[in-house]
Design an enzyme around this catalytic site. Structure first.
Site, PDB file in Angstrom:
ATOM      1  CG  HIS A  68       7.045 -23.054 -95.525  1.00  0.00           C
ATOM      2  ND1 HIS A  68       7.271 -24.410 -95.628  1.00  0.00           N
ATOM      3  CD2 HIS A  68       8.276 -22.463 -95.646  1.00  0.00           C
ATOM      4  CE1 HIS A  68       8.556 -24.641 -95.783  1.00  0.00           C
ATOM      5  NE2 HIS A  68       9.194 -23.478 -95.816  1.00  0.00           N
ATOM      6  CG  ASP A  70      11.643 -20.308 -97.863  1.00  0.00           C
ATOM      7  OD1 ASP A  70      11.053 -21.027 -97.032  1.00  0.00           O
ATOM      8  OD2 ASP A  70      12.473 -20.745 -98.684  1.00  0.00           O
ATOM      9  CG  HIS A 130       8.971 -24.642-100.329  1.00  0.00           C
ATOM     10  ND1 HIS A 130       8.837 -23.276-100.386  1.00  0.00           N
ATOM     11  CD2 HIS A 130       9.867 -24.880 -99.341  1.00  0.00           C
ATOM     12  CE1 HIS A 130       9.607 -22.702 -99.483  1.00  0.00           C
ATOM     13  NE2 HIS A 130      10.246 -23.661 -98.813  1.00  0.00           N
ATOM     14  NE  ARG A 140      15.220 -33.572 -98.487  1.00  0.00           N
ATOM     15  CZ  ARG A 140      15.048 -32.264 -98.307  1.00  0.00           C
ATOM     16  NH1 ARG A 140      14.684 -31.798 -97.123  1.00  0.00           N
ATOM     17  NH2 ARG A 140      15.223 -31.423 -99.319  1.00  0.00           N
TER      18      ARG A 140
END
Length: 207
Positions: A68, A70, A130, A140
């Site tokens: 996607h 942002d 990304h 994470r």
């Protein structure tokens, strides 16, 4: 804990405005448009989100977040030392190696629009495609932070438009773009093009 979080938000907000100043300089915006982006985001309402990606027994079958771009203006990312962020560069996915004191800065779709008033700036800044992968060993954590006020009209500085005489995208508000990404279309590399069609159609239903 609250005071620490507030201090973090103030620091990220200052950094975001400093980055906008640098981006403005790089685009050659000066004269009466000086501080154009800083003024546009003076009363910004930013999003601070803590992402937790748990361990996954079959990391090859899923993503923490799929590919996607942002929809925001800038993403300031702080990540722990667990690798997971990947960016699409030179037609392939590459890991962004995390370092303890580093921040990762992403250009979002909104800045792609407000800087793309003319062909002169086309290609200089594009929103970053990304994704986030997961792993079977460690969870994470990441913190992501700049959005304009919901009713703020987003458009390129007139100085950029006059250099080429055309705009790539119609003027719109952040609220309209956010509504589109939340209700109509998940943010990805085609969001801006699809949003432009949706916006023009919704404003001119007989067109």
């Amino acid at each position: 804990m609250v005071l620490i979080f507030q201090k973090f938000c103030r620091s990220m907000n200052k950094l975001a405005h400093d980055l906008l100043d640098l981006l403005e300089i790089s685009l050659g915006v000066d004269g009466h448009n000086h501080n154009y982006y800083r003024k546009l985001y003076d009363d910004a309402v930013s999003i601070v989100r803590c992402n937790h990606y748990p361990q996954c027994n079959k990391p090859d079958l899923t993503f923490g977040v799929g590919p996607h771009c942002d929809p925001t203006t800038l993403t300031i990312l702080y990540q722990d030392l667990v690798r997971g962020l990947e960016v699409f560069v030179d037609n392939k996915w590459k890991f962004v190696q995390p370092y303890r004191e580093d921040l990762v800065i992403n250009i979002g779709d909104t800045f792609t629009v407000i800087k793309s008033g003319c062909a002169l700036s086309n290609g200089k800044y594009k929103s970053c495609l990304h994704r986030v992968s997961v792993n079977s060993l460690s969870p994470r954590l990441s913190l992501v932070f700049l959005c304009p006020k919901g009713d703020r009209e987003l458009k390129a500085p007139q100085e950029l438009v006059e250099k080429d005489g055309k705009k790539e995208y119609p003027d719109f508000s952040w609220g309209e773009f956010l509504q589109f990404t939340q209700k109509n279309h998940r943010a990805n590399e085609n969001t801006l093009q699809l949003f432009t069609k949706w916006l023009l159609t919704s404003k001119n239903p007989n067109a």
